[in-house]
Design an enzyme around this catalytic site. Structure first.
Site, mmCIF file in Angstrom:
data_model
loop_
_atom_site.group_PDB
_atom_site.id
_atom_site.type_symbol
_atom_site.label_atom_id
_atom_site.label_comp_id
_atom_site.label_asym_id
_atom_site.label_seq_id
_atom_site.Cartn_x
_atom_site.Cartn_y
_atom_site.Cartn_z
ATOM 1 C CB SER A 129 -0.853 -0.020 1.275
ATOM 2 O OG SER A 129 -1.410 1.243 1.525
ATOM 3 C CE1 TYR A 153 -3.771 -2.529 5.651
ATOM 4 C CE2 TYR A 153 -3.144 -0.242 5.284
ATOM 5 C CZ TYR A 153 -3.540 -1.465 4.792
ATOM 6 O OH TYR A 153 -3.683 -1.639 3.433
ATOM 7 C CE LYS A 157 -1.414 -4.171 3.296
ATOM 8 N NZ LYS A 157 -1.859 -5.466 2.804
HETATM 9 P P1 NAD Z 1 -11.128 -6.477 1.354
HETATM 10 O O1 NAD Z 1 -11.300 -6.446 2.825
HETATM 11 O O2 NAD Z 1 -12.296 -6.180 0.506
HETATM 12 O O3 NAD Z 1 -10.492 -7.870 0.906
HETATM 13 C C1 NAD Z 1 -9.629 -8.612 1.706
HETATM 14 C C2 NAD Z 1 -10.171 -10.024 1.796
HETATM 15 O O4 NAD Z 1 -9.297 -10.832 2.590
HETATM 16 C C3 NAD Z 1 -11.548 -10.088 2.447
HETATM 17 O O5 NAD Z 1 -12.425 -10.781 1.588
HETATM 18 C C4 NAD Z 1 -11.312 -10.841 3.746
HETATM 19 O O6 NAD Z 1 -12.434 -11.603 4.118
HETATM 20 C C5 NAD Z 1 -10.093 -11.669 3.415
HETATM 21 N N1 NAD Z 1 -9.265 -12.052 4.554
HETATM 22 C C6 NAD Z 1 -8.769 -11.257 5.538
HETATM 23 N N2 NAD Z 1 -8.030 -11.968 6.391
HETATM 24 C C7 NAD Z 1 -8.024 -13.255 5.951
HETATM 25 C C8 NAD Z 1 -7.426 -14.459 6.397
HETATM 26 N N3 NAD Z 1 -6.687 -14.502 7.518
HETATM 27 N N4 NAD Z 1 -7.636 -15.598 5.702
HETATM 28 C C9 NAD Z 1 -8.414 -15.584 4.586
HETATM 29 N N5 NAD Z 1 -9.001 -14.470 4.114
HETATM 30 C C10 NAD Z 1 -8.815 -13.315 4.779
HETATM 31 O O7 NAD Z 1 -9.936 -5.453 1.019
HETATM 32 P P2 NAD Z 1 -9.420 -4.923 -0.378
HETATM 33 O O8 NAD Z 1 -9.733 -3.464 -0.445
HETATM 34 O O9 NAD Z 1 -9.851 -5.796 -1.475
HETATM 35 O O10 NAD Z 1 -7.858 -5.045 -0.149
HETATM 36 C C11 NAD Z 1 -7.109 -6.169 -0.577
HETATM 37 C C12 NAD Z 1 -5.672 -6.005 -0.141
HETATM 38 O O11 NAD Z 1 -5.161 -4.787 -0.675
HETATM 39 C C13 NAD Z 1 -5.467 -5.910 1.374
HETATM 40 O O12 NAD Z 1 -4.289 -6.590 1.708
HETATM 41 C C14 NAD Z 1 -5.314 -4.421 1.617
HETATM 42 O O13 NAD Z 1 -4.528 -4.157 2.768
HETATM 43 C C15 NAD Z 1 -4.593 -3.987 0.354
HETATM 44 N N6 NAD Z 1 -4.824 -2.569 0.046
HETATM 45 C C16 NAD Z 1 -6.091 -2.090 -0.075
HETATM 46 C C17 NAD Z 1 -6.294 -0.747 -0.337
HETATM 47 C C18 NAD Z 1 -7.690 -0.181 -0.451
HETATM 48 O O14 NAD Z 1 -7.861 1.032 -0.365
HETATM 49 N N7 NAD Z 1 -8.734 -0.958 -0.670
HETATM 50 C C19 NAD Z 1 -5.200 0.114 -0.498
HETATM 51 C C20 NAD Z 1 -3.924 -0.415 -0.381
HETATM 52 C C21 NAD Z 1 -3.740 -1.763 -0.112
HETATM 53 C C1 UD1 Z 2 -6.440 5.550 4.063
HETATM 54 C C2 UD1 Z 2 -5.459 5.037 5.077
HETATM 55 C C3 UD1 Z 2 -4.279 4.386 4.354
HETATM 56 C C4 UD1 Z 2 -4.770 3.282 3.419
HETATM 57 C C5 UD1 Z 2 -5.783 3.892 2.454
HETATM 58 C C6 UD1 Z 2 -6.373 2.887 1.523
HETATM 59 C C7 UD1 Z 2 -5.740 6.487 7.047
HETATM 60 C C8 UD1 Z 2 -5.070 7.468 7.937
HETATM 61 N N1 UD1 Z 2 -5.039 6.107 5.948
HETATM 62 O O1 UD1 Z 2 -5.755 6.461 3.277
HETATM 63 O O2 UD1 Z 2 -3.381 3.847 5.272
HETATM 64 O O3 UD1 Z 2 -3.696 2.739 2.695
HETATM 65 O O4 UD1 Z 2 -6.859 4.495 3.212
HETATM 66 O O5 UD1 Z 2 -7.148 1.963 2.247
HETATM 67 O O6 UD1 Z 2 -6.821 6.016 7.340
HETATM 68 N N2 UD1 Z 2 -11.763 11.873 3.767
HETATM 69 C C9 UD1 Z 2 -12.749 12.745 4.160
HETATM 70 N N3 UD1 Z 2 -13.883 12.249 4.726
HETATM 71 C C10 UD1 Z 2 -14.083 10.901 4.928
HETATM 72 C C11 UD1 Z 2 -13.065 10.009 4.506
HETATM 73 C C12 UD1 Z 2 -11.921 10.534 3.940
HETATM 74 O O7 UD1 Z 2 -12.600 13.969 4.014
HETATM 75 O O8 UD1 Z 2 -15.131 10.506 5.449
HETATM 76 C C13 UD1 Z 2 -10.546 12.411 3.130
HETATM 77 C C14 UD1 Z 2 -9.262 12.079 3.854
HETATM 78 O O9 UD1 Z 2 -8.961 13.045 4.823
HETATM 79 C C15 UD1 Z 2 -8.252 12.046 2.691
HETATM 80 C C16 UD1 Z 2 -9.100 11.563 1.500
HETATM 81 O O10 UD1 Z 2 -10.446 11.808 1.851
HETATM 82 O O11 UD1 Z 2 -7.792 13.344 2.416
HETATM 83 C C17 UD1 Z 2 -8.923 10.085 1.200
HETATM 84 O O12 UD1 Z 2 -9.168 9.353 2.392
HETATM 85 P P1 UD1 Z 2 -9.227 7.741 2.419
HETATM 86 O O13 UD1 Z 2 -10.161 7.280 1.369
HETATM 87 O O14 UD1 Z 2 -9.522 7.334 3.819
HETATM 88 O O15 UD1 Z 2 -7.780 7.287 1.994
HETATM 89 P P2 UD1 Z 2 -6.346 7.689 2.597
HETATM 90 O O16 UD1 Z 2 -6.450 8.754 3.603
HETATM 91 O O17 UD1 Z 2 -5.452 7.953 1.442
#
Ligand code: NAD
Ligand code: UD1
Length: 348
Positions: A129, A153, A157
């Site tokens: 991430s 979290y 990573k």
């Molecule tokens: P998500 O929660 O929708 O998907 C993650 C899935 O993993 C879920 O279906 C959950 O049930 C499953 N899971 C969690 N722990 C498990 C375990 N121990 N065994 C088996 N299954 C398990 O999240 P996502 O948004 O699809 O994210 C996927 C990956 O990408 C995650 O590792 C997350 O940290 C990373 N990531 C997400 C974002 C984002 O904004 N969505 C940003 C950066 C990184």
């Molecule tokens: C958040 C996480 C980051 C993670 C990423 C993707 C935090 C501090 N950081 O990042 O670690 O990798 O999500 O899952 O939580 N915002 C609002 N109102 C809201 C929600 C968000 O104004 O209700 C703003 C935030 O202040 C930010 C932007 O929207 O400026 C994006 O926020 P968000 O979607 O939570 O993502 P990140 O902050 O980038």
């Protein structure tokens, strides 16, 4: 024979979109997920969207920390590579429950890597991430920017990235790609799969979407005094389908010889403020999003966006969609599925 890919966390938001793209490109896919933050309905819908190729998808409800169950799966199927999404991702929750995050994310990954090693499966794509860049001193963030953990979290990573680098050093037959996602948003253009967070959404766009469908009254804007064009935070939003395609590009890269363990940013390289994003969503949906201006959210960075040249050069991958398409597809999903995969009763 088509390659067989194990996708951990494949029922989740990014996982489900990636599984669909894999099936459409004729990969065989086995999903494991414990459904902690997802529903099997997403897997079913992916199968339907993939039509004929849907038969190449199978699902196992399984927790990654259950070593014997994973072992059994690897005994029954030979995997060419693993895409590892499974993990917990709520930053705030990780501050409250760090041990839960260390156990699930780190122990889950150790369990997976051990079984992969036992079976000689040494190709891995891992979901890292942009959180590993913390509050970046300079933007865009390049893969060489300093790394820092600003939450438990984020620490999971960083630790998993280090574990992967160590594993490659110990056994150079491993090929590992660490994908650092920026802010994934949007949904598949069909509107049939999308993001369905449990409880109150932490992230911007899932919250905006719930305001638009009437589940929440207003969006709280966290911080209006940043040194950005309009004072609100700037992020690099990326369409989830572009992100999914980045995984296919990474899998192809794993076919090259001696790539080692490499990191790539997956973003668009463009920064968008909270207010710009809200405006784009209002345009796409025709809905007014009431705003409550508030103070900064603790731990939030001011401006984060990616340098994407390395991914373009080495993975031959570039994002295709802009924020208009992200908002269009997010609204298409939200309006067709105002309660995600569940019913109103199951959602808060
Ligand atoms: P998500 O929660 O929708 O998907 C993650 C899935 O993993 C879920 O279906 C959950 O049930 C499953 N899971 C969690 N722990 C498990 C375990 N121990 N065994 C088996 N299954 C398990 O999240 P996502 O948004 O699809 O994210 C996927 C990956 O990408 C995650 O590792 C997350 O940290 C990373 N990531 C997400 C974002 C984002 O904004 N969505 C940003 C950066 C990184
Ligand atoms: C958040 C996480 C980051 C993670 C990423 C993707 C935090 C501090 N950081 O990042 O670690 O990798 O999500 O899952 O939580 N915002 C609002 N109102 C809201 C929600 C968000 O104004 O209700 C703003 C935030 O202040 C930010 C932007 O929207 O400026 C994006 O926020 P968000 O979607 O939570 O993502 P990140 O902050 O980038």
């Amino acid at each position: 024979m088509a390659p067989t890919i194990l996708v951990t966390g494949g029922a989740g938001y990014i996982g489900s979109h990636t599984v669909l793209q894999l099936l459409l490109r004729d990969f065989r896919v086995v999903v494991v997920d414990n459904l902690y933050n997802s529903s099997e309905t997403s897997v079913q819908r992916v199968k339907e969207l993939a039509t004929q190729s849907g038969r190449n998808l199978s699902f196992h409800k399984l927790d990654l920390r259950d070593g014997p169950a994973l072992e059994k799966l690897f005994l029954s199927t030979r995997f060419d590579a693993v895409i590892h999404f499974a993990g917990l991702k709520a930053v705030g929750e990780s501050v409250q429950k760090p041990l839960l995050y260390f156990d699930n994310n780190i122990n889950g990954t150790i369990s997976l890597l051990k079984v992969m090693a036992n079976h000689g499966c040494k190709k891995l794509v891992f979901s890292s991430s942009a959180t590993v860049y913390g509050w970046p001193e300079k933007v865009p963030c390049t893969e060489e920017s300093p790394l820092v953990a600003t939450s438990p979290y984020g620490r999971t990573k960083l630790v998993i990235e280090e574990m992967c680098r160590d594993q490659y050093c110990a056994d150079p037959e491993w090929k590992i790609i660490l994908l650092r996602y920026f802010n994934p948003v949007g949904a598949h253009p069909s509107g049939y799969i999308g993001e369905d967070p449990h409880g109150i959404p932490n992230n911007l766009m899932p919250f905006v979407q719930q305001v638009a469908v009437g589940r929440r009254s207003a969006l709280t804007v966290y911080g209006t005094d940043y040194s950005t064009n309009d004072g609100t935070g700037v992020r690099d939003y990326i369409h989830v389908v572009d992100l999914a395609d980045g995984h296919i590009a990474a899998l192809h890269k794993l076919d090259e010889s001696s790539i080692g363990c490499r990191e790539y940013n997956l973003g668009t390289g463009k920064g968008t403020s909270v207010l710009e994003m809200v405006k784009a969503f209002e345009k796409a949906s025709g809905k007014k999003i009431p705003l409550v201006m508030s103070g900064r959210r603790p731990g939030d960075a001011e401006m984060v966006y990616a340098a994407i040249e390395k991914a373009a050069r080495e993975l031959k991958w570039k994002p295709k969609y802009g924020i208009e398409e992200m908002c269009r597809d997010q609204w298409n999903w939200a309006s067709k599925n105002p309660y995600g995969y569940g019913s109103p009763r199951n959602n808060h």
